[in-house]
Structure formats: C-alpha cells, structure tokens
Design a protein around this motif. Structure first.
Motif, PDB file in Angstrom:
ATOM      1  N   ILE A  23       0.984  -1.144  -0.392  1.00 48.13           N
ATOM      2  CA  ILE A  23      -0.097  -0.201   0.204  1.00 48.13           C
ATOM      3  C   ILE A  23       0.575   0.848   0.107  1.00 48.13           C
ATOM      4  N   GLU A  24       2.272   1.580   0.990  1.00 48.64           N
ATOM      5  CA  GLU A  24       2.800   2.016   0.805  1.00 48.64           C
ATOM      6  C   GLU A  24       3.820   2.534  -0.579  1.00 48.64           C
ATOM      7  N   ASN A  25       3.542   1.403  -1.051  1.00 50.72           N
ATOM      8  CA  ASN A  25       4.981   1.566  -2.392  1.00 50.72           C
ATOM      9  C   ASN A  25       3.767   2.078  -3.332  1.00 50.72           C
ATOM     10  N   GLY A  26       2.654   2.406  -3.872  1.00 47.56           N
ATOM     11  CA  GLY A  26       1.880   2.279  -4.443  1.00 47.56           C
ATOM     12  C   GLY A  26       1.257   1.334  -5.617  1.00 47.56           C
ATOM     13  N   ASP A  27       2.121  -0.329  -4.606  1.00 51.91           N
ATOM     14  CA  ASP A  27       1.246  -1.156  -5.785  1.00 51.91           C
ATOM     15  C   ASP A  27      -0.110  -1.513  -5.326  1.00 51.91           C
ATOM     16  N   ILE A  28      -0.486  -1.566  -4.044  1.00 50.36           N
ATOM     17  CA  ILE A  28      -2.332  -1.216  -4.060  1.00 50.36           C
ATOM     18  C   ILE A  28      -2.854   0.285  -3.919  1.00 50.36           C
ATOM     19  N   ASP A  29      -3.599   0.573  -5.173  1.00 50.65           N
ATOM     20  CA  ASP A  29      -3.777   1.477  -4.573  1.00 50.65           C
ATOM     21  C   ASP A  29      -5.641   1.623  -4.199  1.00 50.65           C
ATOM     22  N   ASN A  30      -6.139   2.846  -3.625  1.00 48.88           N
ATOM     23  CA  ASN A  30      -7.410   2.904  -3.680  1.00 48.88           C
ATOM     24  C   ASN A  30      -7.867   1.908  -2.203  1.00 48.88           C
ATOM     25  N   ALA A  31      -6.651   1.742  -1.414  1.00 45.07           N
ATOM     26  CA  ALA A  31      -6.584   1.068   0.311  1.00 45.07           C
ATOM     27  C   ALA A  31      -5.898   1.792   0.905  1.00 45.07           C
ATOM     28  N   GLU A  32      -6.373   1.609   2.243  1.00 49.14           N
ATOM     29  CA  GLU A  32      -5.829   2.025   2.907  1.00 49.14           C
ATOM     30  C   GLU A  32      -5.953   0.416   4.962  1.00 49.14           C
ATOM     31  N   ILE A  33      -5.115   0.246   5.403  1.00 49.76           N
ATOM     32  CA  ILE A  33      -5.380  -0.572   6.343  1.00 49.76           C
ATOM     33  C   ILE A  33      -5.311   0.056   7.633  1.00 49.76           C
ATOM     34  N   ALA A  34      -7.133   0.175   7.742  1.00 45.64           N
ATOM     35  CA  ALA A  34      -7.865   0.671   9.123  1.00 45.64           C
ATOM     36  C   ALA A  34      -7.755   0.321  10.531  1.00 45.64           C
ATOM     37  N   CYS A  35      -7.498  -0.753  10.849  1.00 44.19           N
ATOM     38  CA  CYS A  35      -6.928  -1.011  11.901  1.00 44.19           C
ATOM     39  C   CYS A  35      -5.800  -3.064  11.991  1.00 44.19           C
ATOM     40  N   VAL A  36      -5.406  -3.024  13.019  1.00 47.25           N
ATOM     41  CA  VAL A  36      -4.502  -4.128  13.028  1.00 47.25           C
ATOM     42  C   VAL A  36      -5.117  -5.061  14.524  1.00 47.25           C
ATOM     43  N   ILE A  37      -6.308  -5.849  14.039  1.00 43.35           N
ATOM     44  CA  ILE A  37      -6.517  -6.295  16.021  1.00 43.35           C
ATOM     45  C   ILE A  37      -5.567  -7.757  16.595  1.00 43.35           C
ATOM     46  N   SER A  38      -5.251  -8.249  17.376  1.00 45.72           N
ATOM     47  CA  SER A  38      -4.736  -9.009  18.138  1.00 45.72           C
ATOM     48  C   SER A  38      -5.600  -9.724  19.102  1.00 45.72           C
ATOM     49  N   ASP A  39      -5.209 -11.595  19.165  1.00 44.43           N
ATOM     50  CA  ASP A  39      -5.826 -11.438  20.230  1.00 44.43           C
ATOM     51  C   ASP A  39      -4.004 -11.651  21.006  1.00 44.43           C
ATOM     52  N   LYS A  40      -3.618 -11.695  20.351  1.00 45.59           N
ATOM     53  CA  LYS A  40      -1.965 -11.763  21.375  1.00 45.59           C
ATOM     54  C   LYS A  40      -1.345 -10.612  22.446  1.00 45.59           C
ATOM     55  N   GLU A  41      -1.889  -9.976  23.361  1.00 43.82           N
ATOM     56  CA  GLU A  41      -0.143  -9.269  24.219  1.00 43.82           C
ATOM     57  C   GLU A  41       0.511  -8.109  23.106  1.00 43.82           C
ATOM     58  N   GLY A  42       1.473  -9.517  22.920  1.00 45.79           N
ATOM     59  CA  GLY A  42       2.822  -9.225  22.674  1.00 45.79           C
ATOM     60  C   GLY A  42       2.740  -9.041  21.071  1.00 45.79           C
ATOM     61  N   ALA A  43       2.008  -9.439  20.506  1.00 44.12           N
ATOM     62  CA  ALA A  43       2.680  -9.810  19.136  1.00 44.12           C
ATOM     63  C   ALA A  43       3.295  -9.070  17.963  1.00 44.12           C
ATOM     64  N   PHE A  44       4.328  -9.313  17.804  1.00 47.94           N
ATOM     65  CA  PHE A  44       4.559  -7.659  17.494  1.00 47.94           C
ATOM     66  C   PHE A  44       4.199  -8.346  16.062  1.00 47.94           C
ATOM     67  N   ALA A  45       3.363  -8.133  15.362  1.00 48.57           N
ATOM     68  CA  ALA A  45       2.828  -6.977  14.132  1.00 48.57           C
ATOM     69  C   ALA A  45       1.946  -6.542  15.039  1.00 48.57           C
TER      70      ALA A  45
END
Ligand code: GRF
Length: 203
Positions: A23-45
C-alpha cells in the motif's frame, strides 16, 4: 472509493507487513489499513502496525466467555472502522460463523500448504512428515469449515532433501508474503469473481 482493510493477527506479522508495504509503495491503490487487531497482547504484528501509524488493538480473549462473545467484539470494531475487507494474517483463532456471515466473501486467509492438503496447525511439519516433494501456500476466502473456503491463489515450492519444518517455513513465508499482497490488490481492484467454490480473476 478507498477499500478499508482490517487485519487480524496473532504473531510476527510478516503477511501484514507485506500488505502495508504494498500500500505504501503504491502497488496497491485505493486501500488503507483501518486497524490491526490481535488476540495476543505482545504480538510483533501490533508493533509493525504502530510503526506505520496504523491503530493496533489488543482484544483480550480471556475477557470473553465464548468464541461468539469474542467475535461479537471483533464485529463491533470492524463495523466501527467501516471495514470492507478482513484479512486473517497469521491469525490462529477460528472465526465464528456470525463473523463469516457478516463479511461473506470478504474475509481472506493465508495457509502455509496447498489446500486441501495439510489443514490446521503445523502445516509445514505435516508436509515434511508426509514426504511430499512439493508444497506451497494457499490464499482463500474464509468459510465455516476450517481452511476450506474457495481458493483464490496458490504458490508452489519444492521440498528439498534435508528440509526441516523450520527451513521449509522460512522459504514458504517469502511466497506467502508475495501471494497475499497480490490477492489483496486483486480484491481492491475488483478483479475477484466467486461462483460457488470457483474464484475467477477478471481481466
Ligand atoms: C504464516 O506461515 C502464516 O501462513 C501462518 O502463520 C505464519 C506466520 O504469519 N498462518 P505472519 O508472519 O504472522 O503473517
């Protein structure tokens, strides 16, 4: 119209990172990541998300009496973020039927095997133990049956003599990251057509 993507994660987040970068480099247009939800508190994601100014949310499963309760919380967040597409990216929980119904053919998962072979956990080890000569990854729409939704894309890699589950997983992850960003681009560009089990990529 900008496609709003919410990503469910549990771990390292390399597939999330792949989509962020595209998304940031423009390969994917017209999209944004609204949020990232994790079930693990310490997830590096979650750290990856925050490094890119994306809201990272830890939703604690221990606060919920059932999978349904947990997924009701997820649905609430997804709706609040006006989510158009849900990505499961290294997400290890099984999603409930209600979440799947709410986002029919708008929840995508990536699995590290050539489905329908080696469903479930430790797919790379299953492939090694079975002795297959080729394996790969599968990007698919999510349906109630585990790892069984309509297949969107697969990538194949050879299994080398002496491969371990770890060496195979490392090589496979490169292909997963490629496949996932290619599929997200196809979805955002409106090029995926689902007819029953069959997914066609429109020209
Ligand atoms: C990947 O092999 C993915 O297919 C599986 O979890 C692993 C880690 O994914 N579901 P990520 O690096 O957290 O995206």
């Amino acid at each position: 119209m900008t496609v709003k993507i919410s990503v469910l994660v549990s771990g390292n987040g390399t597939n999330l990172q792949s989509v962020i970068d595209a998304i940031e480099n423009g390969d994917i247009d017209n999209a944004e990541i609204a949020c990232v939800i994790s079930d693990k508190e310490g997830a590096f994601a979650l750290t990856r998300a925050e490094k890119h100014g994306i809201e990272g949310i830890y939703a604690n499963p221990k606060l919920c009496a059932s999978r349904q309760d947990y997924d009701n919380i997820l649905i609430g967040i997804l709706k609040e973020k006006e989510t158009d597409l849900v990505l499961l990216a290294g997400y290890l929980r099984i999603v409930s039927d209600s979440l799947i119904e709410e986002y029919k053919n708008r929840i995508i998962n990536i699995h590290p095997s050539l489905l329908p072979s080696f469903k479930g956990l430790n797919a790379q080890k299953q492939a090694i133990d079975y002795g297959v000569k080729y394996t790969g990854c599968t990007v698919h729409f999510v349906e109630p049956d585990l790892d069984a939704g309509p297949i969107i894309m697969q990538k194949v890699i050879p299994v080398f003599d002496g491969d371990t589950a770890e060496t195979l997983a490392k090589r496979l992850l490169v292909e997963e990251n490629k496949a996932y960003r290619e599929v997200v681009k196809l979805f955002v560009d409106g090029k995926l057509e689902v007819n029953g089990r069959i997914v066609k990529i429109k020209d």
